[in-house]
Design a protein around this motif. Structure first.
Motif, PDB file in Angstrom:
ATOM      1  N   TYR A 181      75.303  21.270  24.866  1.00 23.60           N
ATOM      2  CA  TYR A 181      74.379  20.219  25.317  1.00 23.60           C
ATOM      3  C   TYR A 181      74.904  19.543  26.586  1.00 23.60           C
ATOM      4  O   TYR A 181      74.138  19.224  27.496  1.00 23.60           O
ATOM      5  N   ALA A 182      76.217  19.320  26.622  1.00 22.55           N
ATOM      6  CA  ALA A 182      76.816  18.689  27.807  1.00 22.55           C
ATOM      7  C   ALA A 182      76.594  19.551  29.046  1.00 22.55           C
ATOM      8  O   ALA A 182      76.268  19.038  30.129  1.00 22.55           O
ATOM      9  N   ILE A 183      76.745  20.860  28.887  1.00 22.23           N
ATOM     10  CA  ILE A 183      76.506  21.767  30.014  1.00 22.23           C
ATOM     11  C   ILE A 183      75.053  21.672  30.470  1.00 22.23           C
ATOM     12  O   ILE A 183      74.765  21.582  31.670  1.00 22.23           O
ATOM     13  N   GLU A 188      70.697  19.860  34.198  1.00 28.94           N
ATOM     14  CA  GLU A 188      69.300  19.418  34.238  1.00 28.94           C
ATOM     15  C   GLU A 188      69.104  18.014  34.814  1.00 28.94           C
ATOM     16  O   GLU A 188      68.020  17.694  35.302  1.00 28.94           O
ATOM     17  N   LEU A 189      70.127  17.170  34.733  1.00 27.36           N
ATOM     18  CA  LEU A 189      69.973  15.766  35.114  1.00 27.36           C
ATOM     19  C   LEU A 189      70.852  15.412  36.311  1.00 27.36           C
ATOM     20  O   LEU A 189      71.993  15.867  36.408  1.00 27.36           O
ATOM     21  N   ALA A 190      70.313  14.579  37.192  1.00 32.51           N
ATOM     22  CA  ALA A 190      71.098  14.082  38.327  1.00 32.51           C
ATOM     23  C   ALA A 190      72.096  13.037  37.838  1.00 32.51           C
ATOM     24  O   ALA A 190      71.792  12.246  36.931  1.00 32.51           O
ATOM     25  N   LYS A 191      73.297  13.011  38.421  1.00 33.93           N
ATOM     26  CA  LYS A 191      74.333  12.087  37.973  1.00 33.93           C
ATOM     27  C   LYS A 191      73.922  10.623  38.133  1.00 33.93           C
ATOM     28  O   LYS A 191      74.346   9.767  37.357  1.00 33.93           O
ATOM     29  N   LYS A 333      62.180  25.689  27.099  1.00 33.71           N
ATOM     30  CA  LYS A 333      63.042  26.492  27.961  1.00 33.71           C
ATOM     31  C   LYS A 333      64.248  26.905  27.128  1.00 33.71           C
ATOM     32  O   LYS A 333      64.938  26.060  26.555  1.00 33.71           O
ATOM     33  N   GLU A 334      64.499  28.189  27.038  1.00 39.95           N
ATOM     34  CA  GLU A 334      65.600  28.700  26.231  1.00 39.95           C
ATOM     35  C   GLU A 334      66.849  28.849  27.109  1.00 39.95           C
ATOM     36  O   GLU A 334      66.903  29.708  27.986  1.00 39.95           O
ATOM     37  N   CYS A 335      67.819  27.995  26.851  1.00 41.77           N
ATOM     38  CA  CYS A 335      69.065  27.997  27.627  1.00 41.77           C
ATOM     39  C   CYS A 335      70.075  28.877  26.895  1.00 41.77           C
ATOM     40  O   CYS A 335      70.727  28.435  25.938  1.00 41.77           O
ATOM     41  N   ASP A 336      70.177  30.108  27.335  1.00 38.33           N
ATOM     42  CA  ASP A 336      71.009  31.087  26.647  1.00 38.33           C
ATOM     43  C   ASP A 336      72.179  31.518  27.522  1.00 38.33           C
ATOM     44  O   ASP A 336      72.546  30.831  28.479  1.00 38.33           O
ATOM     45  N   ARG A 337      72.743  32.684  27.247  1.00 39.32           N
ATOM     46  CA  ARG A 337      73.956  33.107  27.953  1.00 39.32           C
ATOM     47  C   ARG A 337      73.711  33.331  29.445  1.00 39.32           C
ATOM     48  O   ARG A 337      74.624  33.149  30.257  1.00 39.32           O
ATOM     49  N   GLU A 338      72.507  33.736  29.810  1.00 40.13           N
ATOM     50  CA  GLU A 338      72.200  33.886  31.236  1.00 40.13           C
ATOM     51  C   GLU A 338      72.173  32.519  31.926  1.00 40.13           C
ATOM     52  O   GLU A 338      72.562  32.387  33.084  1.00 40.13           O
ATOM     53  N   TYR A 339      71.703  31.516  31.211  1.00 41.01           N
ATOM     54  CA  TYR A 339      71.643  30.154  31.742  1.00 41.01           C
ATOM     55  C   TYR A 339      73.055  29.575  31.903  1.00 41.01           C
ATOM     56  O   TYR A 339      73.382  28.978  32.929  1.00 41.01           O
ATOM     57  N   PHE A 340      73.896  29.762  30.883  1.00 36.61           N
ATOM     58  CA  PHE A 340      75.244  29.188  30.905  1.00 36.61           C
ATOM     59  C   PHE A 340      76.191  29.948  31.838  1.00 36.61           C
ATOM     60  O   PHE A 340      76.990  29.348  32.556  1.00 36.61           O
ATOM     61  N   GLY A 341      76.119  31.263  31.797  1.00 34.34           N
ATOM     62  CA  GLY A 341      77.064  32.081  32.546  1.00 34.34           C
ATOM     63  C   GLY A 341      78.255  32.449  31.675  1.00 34.34           C
ATOM     64  O   GLY A 341      78.710  31.662  30.837  1.00 34.34           O
ATOM     65  N   THR A 353      75.088  34.633  21.246  1.00 33.68           N
ATOM     66  CA  THR A 353      73.712  34.298  20.857  1.00 33.68           C
ATOM     67  C   THR A 353      73.396  32.814  20.991  1.00 33.68           C
ATOM     68  O   THR A 353      72.278  32.388  20.674  1.00 33.68           O
ATOM     69  N   SER A 354      74.351  32.015  21.456  1.00 38.89           N
ATOM     70  CA  SER A 354      74.128  30.568  21.583  1.00 38.89           C
ATOM     71  C   SER A 354      72.905  30.288  22.445  1.00 38.89           C
ATOM     72  O   SER A 354      72.705  30.903  23.488  1.00 38.89           O
ATOM     73  N   CYS A 355      72.094  29.330  21.986  1.00 35.26           N
ATOM     74  CA  CYS A 355      70.882  28.980  22.727  1.00 35.26           C
ATOM     75  C   CYS A 355      70.541  27.519  22.465  1.00 35.26           C
ATOM     76  O   CYS A 355      70.528  27.065  21.317  1.00 35.26           O
TER      77      CYS A 355
END
Length: 364
Positions: A181-183, A188-191, A333-341, A353-355
């Protein structure tokens, strides 16, 4: 010595608690809502007190690491970083002393995070919540495996996100999903965003991360049973929160507990602003074909067998959960391994499989 080095009220308070918490072994010490039975023998009572002390020292280290509010009170320290490392070293001396004493009483071995990881030397892992660097995360508690065996739970549950071997951060305690979630929030959010954030069933590690990383947010917490939250409410009936008043919410591992998850999701959509987003995550069994649910089930053994936890009343399949998200009027929006890197996933102990499901309003 610590008070001489650091002028910081929260830290000073924590150190004071560590030094004075259990001088009187007759005092009942509460650890995260648990109080030892009054009939415990004196050694066990004192052991609970020591656990409380160790917990406070660990929180003290974490708070110092997260806040970083330092003042150079002596010229011998050339930089704030030097003062920071010296103070952490002193804290660890206290922690070592208390852990050794506790190990003698309970006849066990207690593992604490290495100081090198806390002060930022190179390691294989880096927690997205607190930024600490170390070699390995802490495995999932054996409690779940023991309960599964006790209640004859089948081994066909395949978790979408839980990494049993690298579950929690040894410094701040963040679970693998909270690191994910922190990632997401950092991406997604501006500081400097001025947002109204609602954290349902909040965790200390993620809450500290949010307040530190996004200093302009209005951070609020909610739960029906947890003490100290801003809103003591049922997620199915959040009338106290106005329509469209929340810009970002975190609802993690909550829906599997409530009798009507669709009503809860309708409420989440109602309070979300037009351009708002939310993290909506439940424990998903990748081997499940559909959703198994029974709000009337009260037998703990049956809950373990069907829902894999004694306080769950629902087991989700991935397809079933996504269908309900859409029925509630959300885009997802599915934030998966492609999203995280790959590298970020490795450093945060996330399985392939984390999403994380990031939802927004579907205004159509």
């Amino acid at each position: 010595m610590l008070c001489r080095l650091v002028r910081y009220n929260f830290l000073d308070f924590e150190v004071h608690v560590v030094e004075s918490a259990c001088k009187d072994s007759q005092n009942t010490v509460s650890i995260e809502g648990f109080c030892p039975d009054e009939n415990l023998d004196s050694d066990r009572y004192y052991a609970f007190g020591l656990i409380f002390k160790v917990t406070q020292v660990q929180r003290c280290i974490c708070a110092f690491k997260l806040q970083g509010e330092l003042e150079l009170l002596n010229t011998e320290y050339a930089t704030a970083d030097d003062l920071y490392k010296e103070s952490l070293t002193l804290l660890y001396e206290i922690l070592d002393e208390k852990i050794e004493e506790l190990e003698r009483i309970l006849h066990c071995t207690i593992v604490k995070p290495p100081l090198s990881g806390v002060i930022g030397e190179k390691g294989k892992k880096k927690c997205a919540c607190c930024g600490s660097v170390f070699d390995e995360y802490v495995p999932l508690s054996p409690y779940y495996k023991e309960q599964a065996k006790k209640n004859h739970v089948s081994d066909d549950f395949r978790s979408e996100m839980v990494n049993k071997l690298q579950y929690s951060c040894p410094v701040c305690g963040a679970a693998d999903r909270e690191r994910a979630y922190a990632i997401c929030m950092k991406k997604e959010l501006a500081k400097d965003a001025c947002l109204r954030v609602l954290d349902i069933a909040p965790s200390m590690a993620l809450g500290n991360f949010i307040c530190r990383t996004f200093p302009n947010v209005e951070y609020r917490t909610a739960d029906l049973f947890m003490p100290g939250v801003d809103y003591k409410i049922d997620i199915m009936h959040m009338d106290i929160i106005p329509d469209g008043s929340i810009d970002f919410f975190i609802c993690s591992h909550v829906l599997e507990h409530v009798s009507d998850d669709m009503q809860a999701m309708f409420e989440l959509r109602r309070i979300l602003s037009a351009e708002g987003k939310g993290i909506l995550v439940v424990p998903i069994d990748l081997n499940a074909e559909g959703i198994d649910e029974d709000p009337s089930c009260s037998d703990e053994g049956e809950r373990w067998r069907r829902f894999y936890q004694n306080d769950h009343i629902r087991r989700y399949s991935r397809r079933g959960f996504l269908n309900r998200i859409h029925r509630a009027g959300f885009n997802v929006k599915e934030c998966d391994r492609e999203y995280f890197g790959r590298e970020v996933m490795k450093k945060n102990g996330l399985i392939d499989t984390s999403c994380v499901y990031l939802v927004s309003k579907n205004e159509e």
